[in-house]
Design an enzyme around this catalytic site. Structure first.
Site, PDB file in Angstrom:
ATOM      1  N   LYS A   1       0.853  -1.191   0.000  1.00 35.30           N
ATOM      2  CA  LYS A   1       0.000   0.000   0.000  1.00 35.30           C
ATOM      3  C   LYS A   1       0.884   1.235   0.000  1.00 35.30           C
ATOM      4  O   LYS A   1       1.741   1.391   0.870  1.00 35.30           O
ATOM      5  CB  LYS A   1      -0.943   0.039   1.200  1.00 35.30           C
ATOM      6  CG  LYS A   1      -1.935   1.203   1.113  1.00 35.30           C
ATOM      7  CD  LYS A   1      -2.995   1.123   2.194  1.00 35.30           C
ATOM      8  CE  LYS A   1      -2.495   1.590   3.532  1.00 35.30           C
ATOM      9  NZ  LYS A   1      -3.573   1.650   4.541  1.00 35.30           N
TER      10      LYS A   1
ATOM     11  N   LYS B   1       1.351   5.477  -0.141  1.00 39.78           N
ATOM     12  CA  LYS B   1       0.786   6.804   0.064  1.00 39.78           C
ATOM     13  C   LYS B   1       1.000   7.618  -1.213  1.00 39.78           C
ATOM     14  O   LYS B   1       2.134   7.741  -1.696  1.00 39.78           O
ATOM     15  CB  LYS B   1       1.482   7.523   1.228  1.00 39.78           C
ATOM     16  CG  LYS B   1       1.462   6.768   2.542  1.00 39.78           C
ATOM     17  CD  LYS B   1       0.103   6.753   3.178  1.00 39.78           C
ATOM     18  CE  LYS B   1       0.177   6.168   4.585  1.00 39.78           C
ATOM     19  NZ  LYS B   1      -1.136   6.071   5.221  1.00 39.78           N
TER      20      LYS B   1
ATOM     21  N   ASP C   1      -3.292   5.040  -0.989  1.00 41.55           N
ATOM     22  CA  ASP C   1      -3.946   5.772   0.093  1.00 41.55           C
ATOM     23  C   ASP C   1      -3.716   7.268  -0.110  1.00 41.55           C
ATOM     24  O   ASP C   1      -2.571   7.726  -0.126  1.00 41.55           O
ATOM     25  CB  ASP C   1      -3.350   5.316   1.432  1.00 41.55           C
ATOM     26  CG  ASP C   1      -4.030   5.936   2.639  1.00 41.55           C
ATOM     27  OD1 ASP C   1      -4.937   6.771   2.461  1.00 41.55           O
ATOM     28  OD2 ASP C   1      -3.644   5.573   3.763  1.00 41.55           O
TER      29      ASP C   1
ATOM     30  N   ASN D   1      -4.983   9.567   1.988  1.00 46.04           N
ATOM     31  CA  ASN D   1      -5.006  10.243   3.289  1.00 46.04           C
ATOM     32  C   ASN D   1      -5.895  11.488   3.288  1.00 46.04           C
ATOM     33  O   ASN D   1      -5.504  12.553   3.783  1.00 46.04           O
ATOM     34  CB  ASN D   1      -3.597  10.605   3.750  1.00 46.04           C
ATOM     35  CG  ASN D   1      -2.866   9.423   4.367  1.00 46.04           C
ATOM     36  OD1 ASN D   1      -1.763   9.090   3.944  1.00 46.04           O
ATOM     37  ND2 ASN D   1      -3.468   8.768   5.350  1.00 46.04           N
TER      38      ASN D   1
ATOM     39  N   GLU E   1      -7.785   4.224  -1.155  1.00 46.67           N
ATOM     40  CA  GLU E   1      -8.196   4.487   0.230  1.00 46.67           C
ATOM     41  C   GLU E   1      -8.358   5.978   0.519  1.00 46.67           C
ATOM     42  O   GLU E   1      -7.521   6.789   0.105  1.00 46.67           O
ATOM     43  CB  GLU E   1      -7.140   3.889   1.161  1.00 46.67           C
ATOM     44  CG  GLU E   1      -7.499   3.916   2.631  1.00 46.67           C
ATOM     45  CD  GLU E   1      -6.466   3.153   3.440  1.00 46.67           C
ATOM     46  OE1 GLU E   1      -6.230   3.553   4.603  1.00 46.67           O
ATOM     47  OE2 GLU E   1      -5.893   2.178   2.919  1.00 46.67           O
TER      48      GLU E   1
ATOM     49  N   GLU F   1     -10.541   3.719   8.685  1.00 40.38           N
ATOM     50  CA  GLU F   1      -9.575   3.794   9.780  1.00 40.38           C
ATOM     51  C   GLU F   1      -9.820   4.971  10.706  1.00 40.38           C
ATOM     52  O   GLU F   1      -9.308   4.983  11.821  1.00 40.38           O
ATOM     53  CB  GLU F   1      -8.150   3.850   9.235  1.00 40.38           C
ATOM     54  CG  GLU F   1      -7.782   5.145   8.548  1.00 40.38           C
ATOM     55  CD  GLU F   1      -6.337   5.174   8.083  1.00 40.38           C
ATOM     56  OE1 GLU F   1      -5.559   5.979   8.616  1.00 40.38           O
ATOM     57  OE2 GLU F   1      -5.989   4.402   7.180  1.00 40.38           O
TER      58      GLU F   1
ATOM     59  N   ASP G   1     -10.111   0.665  12.584  1.00 42.35           N
ATOM     60  CA  ASP G   1      -8.949   0.761  13.464  1.00 42.35           C
ATOM     61  C   ASP G   1      -9.447   0.286  14.818  1.00 42.35           C
ATOM     62  O   ASP G   1     -10.414   0.826  15.359  1.00 42.35           O
ATOM     63  CB  ASP G   1      -8.521   2.232  13.482  1.00 42.35           C
ATOM     64  CG  ASP G   1      -7.451   2.566  14.492  1.00 42.35           C
ATOM     65  OD1 ASP G   1      -7.718   2.404  15.698  1.00 42.35           O
ATOM     66  OD2 ASP G   1      -6.377   3.033  14.087  1.00 42.35           O
TER      67      ASP G   1
ATOM     68  N   HIS H   1      -6.627  -1.537  10.404  1.00 45.22           N
ATOM     69  CA  HIS H   1      -5.634  -0.464  10.431  1.00 45.22           C
ATOM     70  C   HIS H   1      -4.766  -0.648  11.665  1.00 45.22           C
ATOM     71  O   HIS H   1      -5.257  -0.613  12.801  1.00 45.22           O
ATOM     72  CB  HIS H   1      -6.326   0.905  10.475  1.00 45.22           C
ATOM     73  CG  HIS H   1      -5.380   2.057  10.546  1.00 45.22           C
ATOM     74  ND1 HIS H   1      -5.281   2.883  11.645  1.00 45.22           N
ATOM     75  CD2 HIS H   1      -4.467   2.521   9.654  1.00 45.22           C
ATOM     76  CE1 HIS H   1      -4.377   3.813  11.427  1.00 45.22           C
ATOM     77  NE2 HIS H   1      -3.858   3.621  10.222  1.00 45.22           N
TER      78      HIS H   1
ATOM     79  N   GLU I   1      -3.257  -5.181   7.496  1.00 44.97           N
ATOM     80  CA  GLU I   1      -2.227  -4.155   7.357  1.00 44.97           C
ATOM     81  C   GLU I   1      -1.137  -4.432   8.386  1.00 44.97           C
ATOM     82  O   GLU I   1      -1.375  -4.363   9.590  1.00 44.97           O
ATOM     83  CB  GLU I   1      -2.815  -2.760   7.579  1.00 44.97           C
ATOM     84  CG  GLU I   1      -1.765  -1.670   7.447  1.00 44.97           C
ATOM     85  CD  GLU I   1      -2.336  -0.271   7.646  1.00 44.97           C
ATOM     86  OE1 GLU I   1      -2.414   0.470   6.658  1.00 44.97           O
ATOM     87  OE2 GLU I   1      -2.712   0.053   8.788  1.00 44.97           O
TER      88      GLU I   1
END
Length: 363
Positions: A168, A170, A199, A201, A225, A251, A274, A301, A321
């Site tokens: 995964k 970022k 991801d 974010n 994500e 998450e 999470d 998460h 993860e």
């Protein structure tokens, strides 16, 4: 004739400690994570059982407040039965006006996880067995930070050599072309067999997300994500309708009620609670039931040791993860074999302390 049925154990005391564990910088579109500020909780029962939990406060500024909250809330339940679900529900009722998000939610979850750990240990078993599940291998993926083309490819190749089933990354670079370049560099580094997730974010607006994500639709991604703000359920739903690649969220949801709102809005195809923010083990059980009822693949998460067990008891378990950020203070970190989790010999929630490291990194 009345049989002698042993009574359950009662909560005797809590020990709460704060540590700051250094780590290699993990870069995201929102900034770099350079350490893990953790609150470690031990709950001791009158039978001598000790249960453990970890809370990740994201920032050192929250360490002392969360540690004090856990200590204060723990005092409210000393002398009570070791009954995690009952205690979680009592906390929810007690803090209904204040709310059970943020630091309060972290503290409640820290207590809940420690209580479940103690409950499993008091029965000489693991959390997954206590929940009625069995140990099974779960596919794990490793993370690549917001590290640019060449460094992302290098780190991805390192994870691939360790046998991970996915990577995964970022992303959310200034341009879609940069996002695409990172994805393609990772694919070249790891080959065609491994899954690639990305991801954002929460770095995009719904409109810009649709435009941006169309540029990476043909890259065979397993999921995209959090392209927009975590609690913008309608925004995520808009993106999920417009984009063919599965959207992943979860998450940053606080408790199963947030998850229910997201499901009602059709905010994402996949979900990844999470364990801290969802409400500890008690919250996870309820989240897993929601996912099963709606046939939603569920990942996790962080919290690899405990999450690996919870995933074994989750009907729609998808990917684990994996992160090694907290390994220095864990006596026996989660074992992976060929990119699959192994919790065969776990006790409780799988976490005990490396006391020398805890002392070294004490905050």
């Amino acid at each position: 004739m009345t049989e002698n049925v042993p009574h359950g154990q009662k909560i005797r005391r809590f020990q709460v400690r704060a540590v700051r564990v250094p780590m290699d910088p993990h870069r995201t579109a929102s900034g770099a994570v350079t350490e893990s500020p953790l609150v470690l909780t031990d709950v001791v029962t009158d039978g001598g059982t000790v249960g453990h939990s970890i809370i990740f406060t994201y920032t050192a500024a929250a360490l002392k407040p969360v540690a004090e909250l856990i200590t204060n809330l723990g005092e409210l339940i000393v002398g009570q039965d070791l009954a995690p679900v009952e205690i979680s529900d009592r906390f929810a009722a007690r803090f209904r006006l204040l709310g059970t998000q943020g630091l309060v939610g972290m503290a409640i979850a820290g207590i809940d996880m420690a209580l479940w750990d103690a409950m499993a240990r008091s029965h000489g078993t693991s959390v997954v067995r206590l929940l009625g599940g069995t140990e099974k291998p779960i596919r794990a993926y490793g993370a690549v930070g917001y590290d640019g083309v060449s460094e992302s490819a290098r780190i991805a190749e390192t994870w691939a050599r360790r046998g991970m089933k996915g990577i995964k990354a970022k992303i959310g670079y200034p341009t879609a072309a940069e996002d695409l370049a990172v994805i393609r560099a990772i694919r070249k580094a790891i080959g065609e067999e491994m899954a690639i997730m990305v991801d954002y974010n929460q770095s995009l607006t719904p409109a810009s997300a649709v435009q941006r994500l169309r540029a990476i639709e043909d890259e065979g991604l397993t999921w995209i994500e959090e392209p927009v703000l975590a609690h913008d359920y309608q925004g995520h739903a808009h993106v999920a309708r417009e984009i063919l690649t599965p959207i992943q969220c979860g998450e940053n949801w606080w408790g199963p009620h947030d998850m229910r709102e997201a499901i009602d809005a059709k905010a994402s195809d996949y979900m990844m609670p999470d364990v801290m923010k969802i409400g500890g083990v008690t919250g996870w059980i309820r989240a897993a039931a929601l996912a099963e009822a709606h046939a939603i693949p569920l990942s996790n998460h962080l919290w690899p040791e405990l999450s690996a067990q919870l995933m074994c008891a989750t009907p729609t378990a998808h990917y684990l993860e994996y992160a090694d950020w907290w390994n220095p203070i864990v006596a026996e970190p989660l074992r992976l074999e060929a990119g699959l989790t192994n919790v065969e010999n776990a006790t409780g929630g799988g976490v005990e302390w490396n006391e020398a490291a805890v002392a070294k990194f004490a905050a």
